[in-house]
Enzyme design. Structure first.
Site, mmCIF file in Angstrom:
data_model
loop_
_atom_site.group_PDB
_atom_site.id
_atom_site.type_symbol
_atom_site.label_atom_id
_atom_site.label_comp_id
_atom_site.label_asym_id
_atom_site.label_seq_id
_atom_site.Cartn_x
_atom_site.Cartn_y
_atom_site.Cartn_z
ATOM 1 N N THR A 1 0.877 -1.089 -0.010
ATOM 2 C CA THR A 1 0.012 -0.261 -0.311
ATOM 3 C C THR A 1 0.741 1.471 0.093
ATOM 4 O O THR A 1 0.300 1.838 0.048
ATOM 5 C CB THR A 1 -0.434 -0.119 1.123
ATOM 6 O OG1 THR A 1 0.299 -0.472 2.245
ATOM 7 C CG2 THR A 1 -2.163 -0.749 0.802
ATOM 8 N N GLY B 1 12.033 -10.357 3.505
ATOM 9 C CA GLY B 1 10.964 -9.531 4.671
ATOM 10 C C GLY B 1 11.581 -8.908 5.183
ATOM 11 O O GLY B 1 10.100 -7.723 5.937
ATOM 12 N N GLU C 1 17.421 3.150 -3.293
ATOM 13 C CA GLU C 1 17.250 2.405 -3.780
ATOM 14 C C GLU C 1 16.959 2.299 -4.918
ATOM 15 O O GLU C 1 16.414 1.188 -5.398
ATOM 16 C CB GLU C 1 16.153 1.015 -2.939
ATOM 17 C CG GLU C 1 16.201 -0.508 -2.163
ATOM 18 C CD GLU C 1 16.100 -0.686 -1.360
ATOM 19 O OE1 GLU C 1 16.287 -0.519 -0.615
ATOM 20 O OE2 GLU C 1 15.619 -1.808 -1.348
ATOM 21 N N ASP D 1 10.025 0.606 4.489
ATOM 22 C CA ASP D 1 10.653 0.509 5.133
ATOM 23 C C ASP D 1 12.165 1.159 5.722
ATOM 24 O O ASP D 1 12.390 1.362 7.636
ATOM 25 C CB ASP D 1 11.578 -1.046 4.064
ATOM 26 C CG ASP D 1 11.015 -1.742 3.785
ATOM 27 O OD1 ASP D 1 9.768 -1.952 3.907
ATOM 28 O OD2 ASP D 1 10.843 -2.295 2.735
ATOM 29 N N TYR E 1 8.292 -6.834 -8.150
ATOM 30 C CA TYR E 1 7.818 -5.872 -7.905
ATOM 31 C C TYR E 1 8.209 -4.280 -8.231
ATOM 32 O O TYR E 1 6.653 -3.709 -8.512
ATOM 33 C CB TYR E 1 9.232 -5.302 -6.526
ATOM 34 C CG TYR E 1 8.858 -4.649 -5.222
ATOM 35 C CD1 TYR E 1 7.641 -4.452 -4.189
ATOM 36 C CD2 TYR E 1 8.750 -3.265 -5.651
ATOM 37 C CE1 TYR E 1 7.368 -3.367 -3.687
ATOM 38 C CE2 TYR E 1 8.134 -2.591 -4.908
ATOM 39 C CZ TYR E 1 7.916 -2.240 -4.091
ATOM 40 O OH TYR E 1 7.663 -1.161 -2.327
HETATM 41 C C1 GLA Z 1 9.237 -4.553 0.240
HETATM 42 C C2 GLA Z 1 9.476 -2.432 0.240
HETATM 43 C C3 GLA Z 1 8.374 -1.823 0.685
HETATM 44 C C4 GLA Z 1 6.691 -2.117 0.461
HETATM 45 C C5 GLA Z 1 6.767 -2.994 0.805
HETATM 46 C C6 GLA Z 1 5.719 -3.870 0.462
HETATM 47 O O1 GLA Z 1 9.244 -4.291 1.657
HETATM 48 O O2 GLA Z 1 10.367 -2.286 0.175
HETATM 49 O O3 GLA Z 1 8.141 0.315 0.147
HETATM 50 O O4 GLA Z 1 6.239 -1.742 -0.545
HETATM 51 O O5 GLA Z 1 7.680 -4.206 0.045
HETATM 52 O O6 GLA Z 1 4.274 -3.672 1.509
#
Ligand code: GLA
Length: 376
Positions: free
Chosen positions: A26, A114, A150, A162, A212
Site C-alpha cells: 500500500t 522481508g 534504492e 521500510d 515488485y
Molecule cells: C518492500 C518495499 C516496501 C513495501 C513492501 C510491501 O518491503 O521495500 O516499500 O512496498 O515491500 O508492502
C-alpha cells in the site's frame, strides 16, 4: 582491508529491521501501513579518515570490503555495494560536506527475509554519516534519501515504509503512517498473552525485484484507467471499490485484481487499528489471513513456501492469524501465536516445512523497538 588494523571507531549506530502488522504493497499506492522496527539490527561503526574522497566500508558477515572514491559514484555489479554507493550518491546530491570515512558493518538481521535489512543498512549509513560530518539532514531526509538510493542504485522502486519504520520507530509502538502526507501516529501495541512470531522460509525467489516493479506499474495502469472517469483519483489511495467496478471493462483481469487488493488492504489497515484499540486480537488475526489471501490470489506475490506456512497455521487454534510479510516471493510470515503455544508451534511447523520443502525453517519473536540511533 587495511584500515581494520588500527580502527578506532568514533561513532556507533544501530539500525533495525522492521515488521509490518498490516498494509502490504500500500505504501507506493500512497495508502496506509502499520510497521515498526524490531530488535534485530545492523551495527555500523564509523570514523573519519582524513581523506577528502576515500571511503572504506567493510562488512563483517560477508568478510568483504569496498573502497569508494566520492568523485566516482557508479552502479556496481555487486548488489550489496549498491546500497552503500546509492546512499553516498544521494547524500552528495544534498550536501557538499561529506568526506572520506571508514566504516564496518555487522548484522544479525536475516538478509532477503522481508524484514528490510536493506533499509536498515541504507538508513544506518546515512544516519551515521549525518552525525559524523554534521550534514544537517533531518530524519525525514535520511528516510527519503535512503529510499531514493534504492531506486537509483539498487533498482527496486520501493515505497517509503521500510526506511520510515527503520528510522522513526518507537519502542512498544507501531507506526500508523499515511504514505501520502507522511504524517504518522504512534499506536501502542500489546498483544499479550500472544506473541508476534516470524517464521522465516529461508527462501528468496529471484522474482522479488522484477515482479515488485511490475506490480507498481500495474497499479499505475489502474490509476490511469480510473482517473479517466474520476479525475480526482491520483493514486489507489483515493480509489474505491465502486470506482473500480465502474471502470472494470477497461482493465485487464490482472490489473483489476491488483487494484481491488490494494483498496481492500487499505481498508484493512483501519480495521486493524480499531481491532488493536479494542484489544480484539481475534479480529486482527482474521485480517492477517485476509491480507494473505489477497496477496496470494489477487496480488500474486506469494510462493508455495509462504502459502504452505499460512495454511499450516490455520490448523492450530493457538494461532490467531498469519500472512506473508514484506514484498513477498519468500522471506517471513508474521504470525500471532499464543505465548504458551509458541515453542510447540515452531517445532510442528518446522518439521512439516522441512518434510515438504527440505529447507530448515527459522523463527524469532518480533519486539517493537526504537528506530535508528546512536549507540551510547
Ligand atoms: C518492500 C518495499 C516496501 C513495501 C513492501 C510491501 O518491503 O521495500 O516499500 O512496498 O515491500 O508492502
Amino acid at each position: 582491508m587495511q584500515f581494520l588494523e588500527n580502527f578506532t571507531p568514533e561513532l556507533t549506530i544501530e539500525s533495525p529491521g522492521r515488521i509490518n502488522i498490516i498494509g502490504e504493497h500500500t505504501d507506493y499506492n500512497l495508502g496506509y501501513v502499520l510497521p515498526t522496527a524490531i530488535s534485530k539490527k545492523i551495527t555500523l561503526e564509523f570514523s573519519k579518515n582524513d581523506s577528502d574522497t576515500e571511503c572504506n566500508v567493510y562488512t563483517k558477515g560477508y568478510d568483504k570490503g569496498i573502497t569508494i572514491d566520492l568523485n566516482k559514484l557508479e552502479i556496481s555489479s555487486e548488489e550489496w555495494e549498491n546500497y552503500i554507493l546509492g546512499v553516498l550518491n544521494e547524500i552528495s546530491k544534498r550536501s557538499d560536506k561529506l568526506k572520506g570515512f571508514n566504516c564496518t558493518i555487522e548484522s544479525n538481521l536475516p538478509v532477503g527475509s522481508g524484514v528490510s535489512s536493506s533499509a536498515a543498512l541504507e538508513c544506518g549509513l546515512a544516519f551515521g554519516l549525518n552525525e559524523l560530518f554534521d550534514l544537517g539532514l533531518s530524519k525525514l531526509d535520511i528516510v527519503e534519501l535512503s529510499r531514493d538510493a534504492e531506486h537509483t542504485f539498487v533498482g527496486t522502486k520501493c515505497g517509503i515504509m521500510d526506511q520510515y519504520a527503520s528510522v522513526m520507530s518507537k519502542e512498544g509502538h507501531v507506526i500508523l503512517l499515511d504514505c501520502d502526507t507522511l504524517e504518522h501516529k504512534y499506536i501502542p501495541i500489546d498483544v499479550k498473552p500472544y506473541k508476534v512470531l516470524l517464521l522465516n522460509t529461508n527462501v528468496a525467489h529471484s522474482l522479488a525485484t522484477s515482479q515488485y516493479n511490475v506490480r507498481r506499474e500495474e497499479c499505475e495502469t489502474a490509476v490511469a484507467i480510473i482517473a479517466k472517469k474520476y479525475p480526482e483519483v491520483k493514486s489507489l489511495r483515493n480509489a474505491t471499490i465502486e470506482m473500480i467496478e465502474d471502470t472494470k471493462a477497461e482493465m485487464s483481469d490482472k490489473v483489476y485484481d491488483r487494484c481491488t487488493y490494494v483498496v481492500a488492504e487499505n481498508n484493512r489497515v483501519h480495521a486493524a487499528i480499531a481491532a488493536l484499540k479494542a484489544n480484539d486480537l481475534k479480529k486482527l488475526g482474521e485480517l492477517l489471513y485476509e491480507t494473505h489471501d489477497g496477496l496470494s490470489r489477487l496480488y500474486e506475490v506469494s510462493c508455495p513456501e509462504l502459502d504452505f506456512l499460512v495454511e499450516f497455521s490455520k490448523g492450530n487454534d493457538q494461532v490467531l492469524g498469519a500472512r506473508l510479510m514484506g514484498g513477498g516471493f519468500g522471506g517471513c510470515t508474521i504470525n500471532i501465536v499464543h505465548q504458551d503455544a509458541v515453542d510447540a508451534y515452531v517445532k510442528e511447523a518446522s518439521e512439516a516445512y522441512e518434510k515438504k520443502f527440505n529447507i530448515k525453517l527459522t523463527s524469532f519473536e518480533a519486539l517493537p523497538s526504537q528506530g535508528t540511533s546512536i549507540k551510547l
